[in-house]
Design a protein around this motif. Structure first.
Motif, mmCIF file in Angstrom:
data_model
loop_
_atom_site.group_PDB
_atom_site.id
_atom_site.type_symbol
_atom_site.label_atom_id
_atom_site.label_comp_id
_atom_site.label_asym_id
_atom_site.label_seq_id
_atom_site.Cartn_x
_atom_site.Cartn_y
_atom_site.Cartn_z
ATOM 1 N N CYS A 147 27.692 -7.775 15.868
ATOM 2 C CA CYS A 147 27.142 -9.092 16.167
ATOM 3 C C CYS A 147 26.024 -9.444 15.191
ATOM 4 O O CYS A 147 25.165 -8.609 14.884
ATOM 5 C CB CYS A 147 26.621 -9.103 17.600
ATOM 6 S SG CYS A 147 25.768 -10.613 18.067
ATOM 7 N N GLY A 148 26.009 -10.682 14.733
ATOM 8 C CA GLY A 148 24.974 -11.139 13.822
ATOM 9 C C GLY A 148 23.818 -11.842 14.500
ATOM 10 O O GLY A 148 22.962 -12.420 13.831
ATOM 11 N N GLY A 149 23.758 -11.797 15.826
ATOM 12 C CA GLY A 149 22.716 -12.528 16.542
ATOM 13 C C GLY A 149 21.334 -11.939 16.415
ATOM 14 O O GLY A 149 20.340 -12.642 16.529
ATOM 15 N N CYS A 150 21.229 -10.633 16.199
ATOM 16 C CA CYS A 150 19.942 -9.959 16.063
ATOM 17 C C CYS A 150 19.834 -9.330 14.679
ATOM 18 O O CYS A 150 20.839 -8.946 14.078
ATOM 19 C CB CYS A 150 19.771 -8.875 17.126
ATOM 20 S SG CYS A 150 19.585 -9.527 18.811
ATOM 21 N N ASP A 151 18.604 -9.201 14.192
ATOM 22 C CA ASP A 151 18.363 -8.642 12.870
ATOM 23 C C ASP A 151 17.595 -7.325 12.903
ATOM 24 O O ASP A 151 17.769 -6.485 12.018
ATOM 25 C CB ASP A 151 17.550 -9.625 12.021
ATOM 26 C CG ASP A 151 18.179 -10.999 11.950
ATOM 27 O OD1 ASP A 151 19.222 -11.130 11.292
ATOM 28 O OD2 ASP A 151 17.632 -11.930 12.570
ATOM 29 N N TRP A 152 16.742 -7.129 13.927
ATOM 30 C CA TRP A 152 15.796 -6.012 13.882
ATOM 31 C C TRP A 152 15.862 -5.109 15.112
ATOM 32 O O TRP A 152 14.866 -4.486 15.470
ATOM 33 C CB TRP A 152 14.367 -6.531 13.712
ATOM 34 C CG TRP A 152 14.125 -7.301 12.454
ATOM 35 C CD1 TRP A 152 13.722 -8.583 12.337
ATOM 36 C CD2 TRP A 152 14.264 -6.809 11.106
ATOM 37 N NE1 TRP A 152 13.599 -8.936 11.016
ATOM 38 C CE2 TRP A 152 13.919 -7.872 10.244
ATOM 39 C CE3 TRP A 152 14.652 -5.571 10.567
ATOM 40 C CZ2 TRP A 152 13.948 -7.734 8.857
ATOM 41 C CZ3 TRP A 152 14.682 -5.450 9.183
ATOM 42 C CH2 TRP A 152 14.327 -6.512 8.337
ATOM 43 N N GLN A 153 17.010 -4.980 15.740
ATOM 44 C CA GLN A 153 17.087 -4.101 16.907
ATOM 45 C C GLN A 153 16.856 -2.640 16.547
ATOM 46 O O GLN A 153 16.551 -1.823 17.419
ATOM 47 C CB GLN A 153 18.434 -4.260 17.615
ATOM 48 C CG GLN A 153 18.559 -5.539 18.409
ATOM 49 C CD GLN A 153 19.551 -5.421 19.553
ATOM 50 O OE1 GLN A 153 19.966 -4.336 19.940
ATOM 51 N NE2 GLN A 153 19.943 -6.554 20.106
ATOM 52 N N HIS A 154 16.980 -2.297 15.279
ATOM 53 C CA HIS A 154 16.760 -0.917 14.849
ATOM 54 C C HIS A 154 15.293 -0.628 14.537
ATOM 55 O O HIS A 154 14.959 0.467 14.076
ATOM 56 C CB HIS A 154 17.618 -0.597 13.616
ATOM 57 C CG HIS A 154 17.389 -1.524 12.470
ATOM 58 N ND1 HIS A 154 17.825 -2.836 12.478
ATOM 59 C CD2 HIS A 154 16.764 -1.349 11.275
ATOM 60 C CE1 HIS A 154 17.489 -3.414 11.336
ATOM 61 N NE2 HIS A 154 16.837 -2.540 10.595
ATOM 62 N N ALA A 155 14.408 -1.593 14.781
ATOM 63 C CA ALA A 155 12.970 -1.409 14.579
ATOM 64 C C ALA A 155 12.236 -1.562 15.906
ATOM 65 O O ALA A 155 12.618 -2.388 16.741
ATOM 66 C CB ALA A 155 12.432 -2.437 13.583
ATOM 67 N N ASP A 156 11.167 -0.758 16.101
ATOM 68 C CA ASP A 156 10.409 -0.925 17.340
ATOM 69 C C ASP A 156 9.669 -2.264 17.302
ATOM 70 O O ASP A 156 9.512 -2.902 16.252
ATOM 71 C CB ASP A 156 9.476 0.257 17.596
ATOM 72 C CG ASP A 156 8.347 0.384 16.577
ATOM 73 O OD1 ASP A 156 7.777 -0.635 16.155
ATOM 74 O OD2 ASP A 156 8.027 1.532 16.195
ATOM 75 N N ALA A 157 9.213 -2.719 18.481
ATOM 76 C CA ALA A 157 8.677 -4.073 18.614
ATOM 77 C C ALA A 157 7.459 -4.298 17.726
ATOM 78 O O ALA A 157 7.303 -5.377 17.127
ATOM 79 C CB ALA A 157 8.325 -4.354 20.074
ATOM 80 N N ALA A 158 6.585 -3.292 17.622
ATOM 81 C CA ALA A 158 5.394 -3.453 16.790
ATOM 82 C C ALA A 158 5.772 -3.618 15.320
ATOM 83 O O ALA A 158 5.206 -4.452 14.610
ATOM 84 C CB ALA A 158 4.458 -2.257 16.978
#
Length: 398
Positions: free
Chosen positions: A85-96
């Motif tokens: 899915c192309g809807g998210c870009d940074w799910q592999h990074a923590d929120a901070a």
């Protein structure tokens, strides 16, 4: 001239560089720029080239991580992966880290496009990085299942769930079978009602069919707002209230003064300005969407100092009363552009509050405002779209 062989499908060993606007990082191989998704600055990865149109750059997805960033995490969504899915870009990074990356992008765009050196802090909104999205536009694939498109592709990735969407919004929609190619718009309003509309094209004409709901109820700036469920409203539940508060703090519209709310939507910021100028003041709310204007007039019927105009902002503002004390604008993603900026500057406002959902467009417009003598006095940025590369900024110009 020798034709350069395409790199499409080629595997590259990369040292990942800085973050770039658009949800990717930058690397370089053999004199070419490689925009890498699913990677983080400082990592060493193997990436597969997914797009190569020749020229100075190509695009790639990191498919193996050999040296990981300290901020790397496992994506909470199983389809937030290369080829998914192309809807998210940074799910592999923590929120901070996500907020740090977005701050770096805003800083870089301000420097590169407007010549502004400024340290930026992206502020967290309440609720965390999941379960915040109240409005979703899905598309039905060939099998009739609803999903989202792969990044830079028409291929539909069917969804079983969407972790960033508010709980309870998508269950019924994802369980249904839809006409292939249909777009399904889903909105969950402040009262918890889910509104669904299906759109498809038949013989060249767009057909809309309301499945449920129709008029949404939202809450912000001390008011209940009734509006078209699929018209413009902030996606994050806390965004409208947060932005209205900043606009109110920075606008400082004088009692009895004149203010403009440009790209007004249903009048969120106009309501704030109206309270500041009072009954003897005047607020010109400008919006091109006729349904939004109708909803705005109904919602602000108790504020007769707000006068509505439907039309293109540059056209309406060119004819509006001048001078003006304060201007608030919240343009679409492409920004305001020279014609609008010139028209605003002609009104000689003391203060301009610019709400922006794209840092590049903001920076381009700030550069034009600078040509009229307006400088950036303050800026705040908010993580109103966690897991994606999008960031909401508010800039004060004087």
């Amino acid at each position: 001239m020798t034709e350069v062989a395409s790199w499409l499908g080629r595997k590259l060993e990369l040292e990942v560089g800085a973050v770039a606007h658009g949800g990717h990082c930058v690397s370089r191989v053999d004199g070419r720029v490689v925009f890498v998704r699913h990677a983080l600055p400082g990592e060493r990865v193997t990436a597969t080239v997914t797009e190569d149109k020749g020229g100075s750059f190509c695009r790639a997805d990191a498919v193996a991580v050999h040296e990981a960033s300290a901020g790397r995490v496992e994506p909470p969504c199983p389809v937030a992966v290369p080829g998914g899915c192309g809807g998210c870009d940074w799910q592999h990074a923590d929120a901070a880290l996500q907020r740090e990356l977005k701050a770096a992008v805003v800083e870089e765009q301000l420097h590169r496009l407007a010549g502004i050196e400024r340290e930026v802090l992206v502020e967290e909104l309440p609720g965390g990085p999941l379960g915040w999205r109240t409005r979703v536009r899905l598309v039905a694939g060939r099998d009739g299942r609803a999903g989202l498109r792969e990044h830079r592709s028409h291929r539909v990735i069917p969804l079983d769930d969407c972790p960033i969407t508010v709980p309870g919004a998508l269950g019924g929609v994802l369980a249904e079978t839809w006409r292939p190619g249909s777009e399904i718009e889903v909105t969950r309003d402040a009262g918890g009602e889910v509104h669904v509309r299906e759109q498809n094209t038949w013989r060249g004409r767009v057909r809309s069919h309301r499945i449920s709901g129709g008029e949404a109820v939202q809450r912000a700036a001390g008011r209940d707002w009734r509006l078209d469920a699929h018209g413009f409203w902030q996606v994050h539940p806390a965004a409208a209230e947060t932005l209205a508060a900043v606009v109110g703090e920075w606008a400082e519209a004088p009692r009895g003064g004149v203010a403009w709310d440009l790209y007004a939507g249903v009048g969120l910021f106009a309501s704030v300005l109206a309270e500041q100028v009072g009954p003897a003041g005047r607020v010109r709310a400008v919006e091109s969407g006729r349904r939004a204007v109708a909803d705005g007039e109904a919602n602000l019927a108790d504020l007769p100092q707000v006068k509505w105009s439907s039309g293109l902002v540059e056209d309406v503002v060119a004819q509006a009363e001048k001078p003006v004390d304060v201007v608030v604008l919240d343009p679409p993603r492409k920004g305001a552009g020279r014609a609008v900026v010139d028209a605003i500057a002609a009104g000689e406002p003391d203060r301009i509050v610019y709400v922006a959902c794209d840092p590049a467009a903001l920076a381009r417009d700030l550069a034009i405002f600078a040509g009229h003598g307006y400088g950036l006095s303050d800026l705040r940025a908010f993580d109103a779209f966690p897991m994606t590369h999008h960031v909401e900024c508010v800039a004060l110009l004087q």
